[in-house]
Enzyme design. Structure first.
Site, PDB file in Angstrom:
ATOM      1  N   ARG A 126       4.743   1.564   1.209  1.00  0.00           N
ATOM      2  CA  ARG A 126       5.494   0.309   1.336  1.00  0.00           C
ATOM      3  C   ARG A 126       6.620   0.284   0.319  1.00  0.00           C
ATOM      4  NH1 ARG A 126       2.366  -5.328   1.633  1.00  0.00           N
ATOM      5  NH2 ARG A 126       2.188  -4.945  -0.585  1.00  0.00           N
ATOM      6  N   THR A 153      11.270  -4.458  -0.041  1.00  0.00           N
ATOM      7  CA  THR A 153      11.315  -5.005   1.331  1.00  0.00           C
ATOM      8  C   THR A 153       9.918  -5.146   1.930  1.00  0.00           C
ATOM      9  OG1 THR A 153      11.402  -2.802   2.320  1.00  0.00           O
ATOM     10  CG2 THR A 153      13.522  -3.824   1.716  1.00  0.00           C
ATOM     11  N   ASP A 160      -4.401  -3.401  -5.628  1.00  0.00           N
ATOM     12  CA  ASP A 160      -3.779  -2.269  -4.935  1.00  0.00           C
ATOM     13  C   ASP A 160      -4.844  -1.211  -4.661  1.00  0.00           C
ATOM     14  OD1 ASP A 160      -2.436   0.347  -4.585  1.00  0.00           O
ATOM     15  OD2 ASP A 160      -0.625  -0.852  -4.870  1.00  0.00           O
ATOM     16  N   ASP A 195      -4.129   2.454  -5.842  1.00  0.00           N
ATOM     17  CA  ASP A 195      -4.202   2.596  -7.302  1.00  0.00           C
ATOM     18  C   ASP A 195      -5.649   2.547  -7.785  1.00  0.00           C
ATOM     19  OD1 ASP A 195      -1.517   2.957  -7.771  1.00  0.00           O
ATOM     20  OD2 ASP A 195      -1.109   0.829  -8.093  1.00  0.00           O
TER      21      ASP A 195
HETATM   22  C1  PRP Z   1      -0.961  -0.132   0.955  1.00  0.00           C
HETATM   23  C2  PRP Z   1      -2.197  -0.105   1.833  1.00  0.00           C
HETATM   24  C3  PRP Z   1      -1.593  -0.130   3.209  1.00  0.00           C
HETATM   25  C4  PRP Z   1      -0.384  -0.999   3.040  1.00  0.00           C
HETATM   26  C5  PRP Z   1      -0.714  -2.374   3.548  1.00  0.00           C
HETATM   27  O1  PRP Z   1      -0.425   1.123   0.861  1.00  0.00           O
HETATM   28  O2  PRP Z   1      -3.009   1.001   1.621  1.00  0.00           O
HETATM   29  O3  PRP Z   1      -1.214   1.144   3.700  1.00  0.00           O
HETATM   30  O4  PRP Z   1      -0.111  -1.044   1.634  1.00  0.00           O
HETATM   31  O5  PRP Z   1       0.389  -3.185   3.525  1.00  0.00           O
HETATM   32  P1  PRP Z   1       1.139  -3.711   4.822  1.00  0.00           P
HETATM   33  O6  PRP Z   1       0.092  -4.185   5.758  1.00  0.00           O
HETATM   34  O7  PRP Z   1       1.988  -4.841   4.285  1.00  0.00           O
HETATM   35  O8  PRP Z   1       1.978  -2.597   5.377  1.00  0.00           O
HETATM   36  P2  PRP Z   1       0.831   1.470  -0.074  1.00  0.00           P
HETATM   37  O9  PRP Z   1       2.084   1.426   0.740  1.00  0.00           O
HETATM   38  O10 PRP Z   1       0.792   0.653  -1.315  1.00  0.00           O
HETATM   39  O11 PRP Z   1       0.606   2.997  -0.403  1.00  0.00           O
HETATM   40  P3  PRP Z   1      -0.626   3.768  -1.073  1.00  0.00           P
HETATM   41  O12 PRP Z   1      -1.712   3.852  -0.048  1.00  0.00           O
HETATM   42  O13 PRP Z   1      -0.028   5.086  -1.390  1.00  0.00           O
HETATM   43  O14 PRP Z   1      -1.064   3.018  -2.309  1.00  0.00           O
HETATM   44  N1  URA Z   2      -1.677  -3.063  -0.332  1.00  0.00           N
HETATM   45  C1  URA Z   2      -2.734  -3.121  -1.177  1.00  0.00           C
HETATM   46  O1  URA Z   2      -3.218  -2.083  -1.644  1.00  0.00           O
HETATM   47  N2  URA Z   2      -3.239  -4.334  -1.486  1.00  0.00           N
HETATM   48  C2  URA Z   2      -2.735  -5.465  -0.987  1.00  0.00           C
HETATM   49  O2  URA Z   2      -3.251  -6.552  -1.310  1.00  0.00           O
HETATM   50  C3  URA Z   2      -1.632  -5.375  -0.108  1.00  0.00           C
HETATM   51  C4  URA Z   2      -1.127  -4.161   0.201  1.00  0.00           C
END
Ligand code: PRP
Ligand code: URA
Length: 208
Positions: A103, A107, A199, A202
């Site tokens: 993400r 944005t 997160d 993380d």
């Molecule tokens: C997080 C999560 C989803 C997304 C959800 O991933 O694991 O993939 O955000 O958000 P959305 O429904 O608003 O799209 P992130 O993009 O933070 O990447 P990561 O898995 O590498 O931490």
């Molecule tokens: N991605 C995450 O990991 N946690 C949230 O709450 C939203 C997006």
């Protein structure tokens, strides 16, 4: 209604530990795996059984087996990988296709950086796995990508969903079923789920 929420005291119990800011990485990973296994059982409740005859030590019997080759499990990198062991506990032979999405922090739109799927994708049912369904943007981008590759049947397996994310998927993909452990209250201004668990990526990988 496309959402299937696992209402069970043991799920609430496990979520309470998962959400807790003091839960360590090891326990967080283990709980993600356990909950993913339970969600996978629900999501495959409609799996087709193929009739087989087997020999028990006492006699022959007709029973059923699931052809795991009918499925592709699609973790959304990174956090989706945290659920994979839990799914493989249920379907050890399922093929896995990876999509890398991150993400954009400003944005909140997903940006693709990786895509690799198994052969015969269009004949498989896709189980998209990602612990968090927040705005729904990442899962929507994954659905679009799989549909453009001919996938006809798609299910979403997540742990925490937001009402906004569920609405986004239901409005745009009414044929897609969502299986989740909980639906939380709302998104905050940064598109994080409240109360949520923070997160997920993380916390699985200890990167913050
Ligand atoms: C997080 C999560 C989803 C997304 C959800 O991933 O694991 O993939 O955000 O958000 P959305 O429904 O608003 O799209 P992130 O993009 O933070 O990447 P990561 O898995 O590498 O931490
Ligand atoms: N991605 C995450 O990991 N946690 C949230 O709450 C939203 C997006």
């Amino acid at each position: 209604m496309n959402e299937n929420v696992l209402n069970h005291p043991m799920i609430t119990h496990k979520l309470a530990i998962l959400r807790d800011v003091n839960t360590c990485t090891k326990e967080f990973r283990e709980l993600i795996t356990e909950i993913a296994t339970l969600i996978c059982y629900e999501a495959t409740r409609d799996a087709k059984l193929e009739e087989v005859t087997i020999d028990t030590p006492l006699e022959s019997m007709k029973t059923g087996k699931v052809n795991e080759d009918n499925y592709v499990v699609v973790p959304i990198l990174r956090a989706g990988m945290g659920m994979l062991d839990g799914i493989i506990n249920v379907m050890p032979n399922a093929k896995v296709g990876h999509i890398g999405l991150a993400r954009n922090e400003t944005t909140h739109e997903p940006e693709e950086y990786y895509y690799k799927m198994p052969e015969n994708l269009s004949s498989r049912e896709a189980l998209i796995i990602d612990p968090m369904l927040a705005t729904g943007g990442s899962i929507a981008a994954t659905i679009d990508r799989l549909k453009s590759d001919g996938v006809k049947c798609i299910k979403i397996l997540c742990i925490v969903a937001s009402p906004e994310g569920i609405k986004h998927i239901e409005d745009n993909y009414p044929e897609v079923q969502i299986f989740c452990a909980t639906v939380d209250r709302q998104l905050n201004d940064n598109a994080y789920i409240l109360p949520g668990l923070g997160d997920a990526g993380d916390r699985i990988y200890g990167t913050k």
